[in-house]
Design a protein around this motif. Structure first.
Motif, PDB file in Angstrom:
ATOM      1  N   LYS A 157     -11.354   6.725 -15.589  1.00  0.00           N
ATOM      2  CA  LYS A 157     -10.533   5.424 -15.714  1.00  0.00           C
ATOM      3  C   LYS A 157      -9.671   4.971 -14.982  1.00  0.00           C
ATOM      4  CE  LYS A 157     -10.382   5.524 -21.071  1.00  0.00           C
ATOM      5  NZ  LYS A 157      -9.715   5.753 -22.402  1.00  0.00           N
ATOM      6  N   HIS A 158      -9.571   5.809 -13.873  1.00  0.00           N
ATOM      7  CA  HIS A 158      -8.687   6.022 -12.505  1.00  0.00           C
ATOM      8  C   HIS A 158      -7.342   5.493 -12.802  1.00  0.00           C
ATOM      9  CE1 HIS A 158     -11.893   2.510 -12.310  1.00  0.00           C
ATOM     10  NE2 HIS A 158     -12.734   3.688 -11.889  1.00  0.00           N
ATOM     11  N   LYS A 159      -6.590   6.072 -13.761  1.00  0.00           N
ATOM     12  CA  LYS A 159      -5.293   5.725 -14.152  1.00  0.00           C
ATOM     13  C   LYS A 159      -4.567   6.912 -13.493  1.00  0.00           C
ATOM     14  CE  LYS A 159      -6.119   2.819 -18.234  1.00  0.00           C
ATOM     15  NZ  LYS A 159      -5.764   2.693 -19.398  1.00  0.00           N
ATOM     16  N   SER A 160      -5.008   8.053 -13.088  1.00  0.00           N
ATOM     17  CA  SER A 160      -4.371   9.105 -12.694  1.00  0.00           C
ATOM     18  C   SER A 160      -3.820   8.792 -11.377  1.00  0.00           C
ATOM     19  CB  SER A 160      -4.973  10.365 -12.584  1.00  0.00           C
ATOM     20  OG  SER A 160      -4.147  11.377 -12.262  1.00  0.00           O
ATOM     21  N   VAL A 161      -2.512   8.869 -11.058  1.00  0.00           N
ATOM     22  CA  VAL A 161      -1.986   8.578  -9.534  1.00  0.00           C
ATOM     23  C   VAL A 161      -1.375   9.923  -8.968  1.00  0.00           C
ATOM     24  CG1 VAL A 161      -1.794   6.264  -9.989  1.00  0.00           C
ATOM     25  CG2 VAL A 161       0.184   7.789 -10.460  1.00  0.00           C
ATOM     26  N   LYS A 162      -1.540   9.880  -7.667  1.00  0.00           N
ATOM     27  CA  LYS A 162      -0.906  10.801  -6.778  1.00  0.00           C
ATOM     28  C   LYS A 162      -0.155  10.431  -5.426  1.00  0.00           C
ATOM     29  CE  LYS A 162      -4.154  14.583  -7.736  1.00  0.00           C
ATOM     30  NZ  LYS A 162      -5.206  15.440  -7.406  1.00  0.00           N
ATOM     31  N   ASP A 163       0.829  11.206  -5.281  1.00  0.00           N
ATOM     32  CA  ASP A 163       1.598  10.516  -4.159  1.00  0.00           C
ATOM     33  C   ASP A 163       1.291  11.670  -2.950  1.00  0.00           C
ATOM     34  OD1 ASP A 163       3.558  10.319  -2.157  1.00  0.00           O
ATOM     35  OD2 ASP A 163       5.292  10.571  -3.448  1.00  0.00           O
ATOM     36  N   SER A 164       0.380  10.910  -1.903  1.00  0.00           N
ATOM     37  CA  SER A 164      -0.281  11.745  -0.798  1.00  0.00           C
ATOM     38  C   SER A 164       0.653  11.227   0.297  1.00  0.00           C
ATOM     39  CB  SER A 164      -1.690  11.507  -0.834  1.00  0.00           C
ATOM     40  OG  SER A 164      -2.229  12.074  -1.972  1.00  0.00           O
ATOM     41  N   LEU A 165       0.848  12.026   1.294  1.00  0.00           N
ATOM     42  CA  LEU A 165       1.551  11.920   2.594  1.00  0.00           C
ATOM     43  C   LEU A 165       0.797  12.229   3.703  1.00  0.00           C
ATOM     44  CD1 LEU A 165       4.500  11.211   3.563  1.00  0.00           C
ATOM     45  CD2 LEU A 165       4.845  13.658   3.615  1.00  0.00           C
ATOM     46  N   TYR A 166       0.598  11.396   4.700  1.00  0.00           N
ATOM     47  CA  TYR A 166      -0.023  11.655   5.870  1.00  0.00           C
ATOM     48  C   TYR A 166       0.762  12.932   6.703  1.00  0.00           C
ATOM     49  CZ  TYR A 166      -2.315  10.650  10.443  1.00  0.00           C
ATOM     50  OH  TYR A 166      -2.913  10.906  11.711  1.00  0.00           O
ATOM     51  N   VAL A 167      -0.238  13.801   7.241  1.00  0.00           N
ATOM     52  CA  VAL A 167       0.250  14.762   7.912  1.00  0.00           C
ATOM     53  C   VAL A 167       1.492  14.642   9.227  1.00  0.00           C
ATOM     54  CG1 VAL A 167      -1.450  15.200   9.397  1.00  0.00           C
ATOM     55  CG2 VAL A 167       0.053  17.332   8.966  1.00  0.00           C
ATOM     56  N   LYS A 168       1.138  13.706   9.735  1.00  0.00           N
ATOM     57  CA  LYS A 168       2.010  13.103  10.818  1.00  0.00           C
ATOM     58  C   LYS A 168       3.477  12.641  10.249  1.00  0.00           C
ATOM     59  CE  LYS A 168      -1.289  12.373  14.433  1.00  0.00           C
ATOM     60  NZ  LYS A 168      -1.533  11.461  15.449  1.00  0.00           N
ATOM     61  N   ASP A 169       3.477  12.137   8.946  1.00  0.00           N
ATOM     62  CA  ASP A 169       4.689  11.799   8.512  1.00  0.00           C
ATOM     63  C   ASP A 169       5.566  13.078   8.013  1.00  0.00           C
ATOM     64  OD1 ASP A 169       4.384   9.125   8.856  1.00  0.00           O
ATOM     65  OD2 ASP A 169       3.090   9.052   7.160  1.00  0.00           O
ATOM     66  N   ALA A 170       4.881  14.230   7.686  1.00  0.00           N
ATOM     67  CA  ALA A 170       5.395  15.453   7.316  1.00  0.00           C
ATOM     68  C   ALA A 170       6.153  15.916   8.355  1.00  0.00           C
ATOM     69  CB  ALA A 170       4.509  16.443   6.737  1.00  0.00           C
ATOM     70  N   VAL A 171       5.464  16.135   9.617  1.00  0.00           N
ATOM     71  CA  VAL A 171       5.898  16.514  10.912  1.00  0.00           C
ATOM     72  C   VAL A 171       7.148  15.652  11.284  1.00  0.00           C
ATOM     73  CG1 VAL A 171       5.674  16.496  13.345  1.00  0.00           C
ATOM     74  CG2 VAL A 171       3.751  17.510  11.538  1.00  0.00           C
ATOM     75  N   SER A 172       7.021  14.354  11.065  1.00  0.00           N
ATOM     76  CA  SER A 172       8.346  13.582  11.404  1.00  0.00           C
ATOM     77  C   SER A 172       9.503  13.989  10.645  1.00  0.00           C
ATOM     78  CB  SER A 172       8.120  11.870  11.015  1.00  0.00           C
ATOM     79  OG  SER A 172       9.113  11.271  11.128  1.00  0.00           O
ATOM     80  N   ALA A 173       9.405  14.295   9.228  1.00  0.00           N
ATOM     81  CA  ALA A 173      10.347  14.775   8.741  1.00  0.00           C
ATOM     82  C   ALA A 173      10.932  16.178   9.120  1.00  0.00           C
ATOM     83  CB  ALA A 173       9.861  15.007   7.200  1.00  0.00           C
ATOM     84  N   ILE A 174      10.156  17.046   9.754  1.00  0.00           N
ATOM     85  CA  ILE A 174      10.673  18.192  10.465  1.00  0.00           C
ATOM     86  C   ILE A 174      11.380  17.859  11.508  1.00  0.00           C
ATOM     87  CG2 ILE A 174      10.021  20.383  11.314  1.00  0.00           C
ATOM     88  CD1 ILE A 174       7.548  20.297   9.433  1.00  0.00           C
ATOM     89  N   LEU A 175      11.051  16.982  12.344  1.00  0.00           N
ATOM     90  CA  LEU A 175      11.567  16.546  13.696  1.00  0.00           C
ATOM     91  C   LEU A 175      13.029  16.094  13.147  1.00  0.00           C
ATOM     92  CD1 LEU A 175       8.815  14.869  15.682  1.00  0.00           C
ATOM     93  CD2 LEU A 175       9.492  17.370  15.755  1.00  0.00           C
ATOM     94  N   LYS A 176      13.047  15.331  12.157  1.00  0.00           N
ATOM     95  CA  LYS A 176      14.187  14.473  11.782  1.00  0.00           C
ATOM     96  C   LYS A 176      15.237  15.714  11.345  1.00  0.00           C
ATOM     97  CE  LYS A 176      12.317  10.229  10.309  1.00  0.00           C
ATOM     98  NZ  LYS A 176      13.070   9.091  10.800  1.00  0.00           N
TER      99      LYS A 176
END
Length: 263
Positions: A221-240
């Motif tokens: 039923k494609h109702k299950s949702v996930k929060d996925s993050l692009y790897v370069k955005d994760a790197v941005s969090a580390i840089l910040k």
């Protein structure tokens, strides 16, 4: 680049040969930073040499091995090294605590001993909420299963997070814990092991069907949702985190957007 260049200072990155590690090393070099990359595995290509980065083979679970690292002019330690369930072919539960918990304790103790004030640690949304639930943020408490193939992994990561918090409170270090949601991008693990059987990820199935010219099927039923993050955005969090003089404690890092496999 959001982090300032200081020619005399270096950043140490553990787990440098992993998925996030390689993206982070490239970003740091692009920012003009000097980097010491450490990892347990050997390198099969010239990635680090091509960037002019020194790669040191080191097992974080063995305290004495940290003696081979430089101790002067270290600006920060970014600890990405971890054993994750998707890479465990057979049950090796004790390894989770050796690598994830003791390894983190050894890394942050190295920082304390050598007056390295900033320690950035990456952990997982699994310690907060089940993977098919939404949404995570830094204000959520912990809610995790005590059964299943992820339970001991989660406990080992929680213990490591608490060790970082302890060193922050006890010794005045700038301990930063980044709690990432699921990461996507080129080079990620193509699936996961469960009880000795390898299961490809949904995205890997989609890619392979595209290459073969087959239909991309999404069942249910494609109702299950996930929060996925692009790897370069994760790197941005580390840089910040590296750039911030005041960041402290636990931060939930995600996109804040729930998407189904159909999306």
């Amino acid at each position: 680049c959001i982090i300032k260049r200081k020619d005399e200072f270096m950043i140490i990155v553990s787990g440098a040969n992993g998925f996030v590690g390689r993206y982070l090393i490239k970003a740091l070099v692009d920012c003009g930073k000097k980097v010491i990359a450490i990892g347990k595995s050997s390198v099969s290509d010239n990635f680090f040499d091509s960037l002019g980065v020194r790669y040191v083979r080191l097992d974080c679970s063995i305290d004495s091995e940290f003696k081979i690292l430089p101790t002067q002019n270290i600006e920060a330690f970014v600890h990405l090294a971890a054993l994750i369930p998707s890479r465990v072919i057979t049950e090796r539960n004790e390894k989770y605590f050796e690598i994830n918990t003791i390894g983190t304790k050894n890394a942050i103790n190295f920082c304390l001993t050598n007056n390295i004030k900033k320690f950035i640690y990456s952990t997982t949304l699994y310690e907060v909420i089940s993977h098919n639930s939404l949404l995570i943020n830094e204000k959520m408490g912990r809610s995790y299963p005590l059964t299943g193939d992820h339970s001991l992994y989660v406990l080992s990561k929680i213990a490591a997070s608490e060790i970082v918090q302890h060193y922050t409170e006890e010794y005045g270090m700038q301990g930063i814990v980044l709690r990432f949601t699921g990461l996507l991008g080129y080079g990620r693990q193509e699936g996961y092991w469960r009880n000795g059987v390898f299961f490809p990820s949904a995205f890997e199935v989609f890619y392979n069907n595209c290459i073969k010219g087959s239909a991309i099927e999404v069942w249910g039923k494609h109702k299950s949702v996930k929060d996925s993050l692009y790897v370069k955005d994760a790197v941005s969090a580390i840089l910040k985190s590296l750039a911030s003089p005041t960041a402290l404690g636990v931060y939930g890092i995600g996109s804040g957007i729930g998407r189904t496999n159909l999306d």
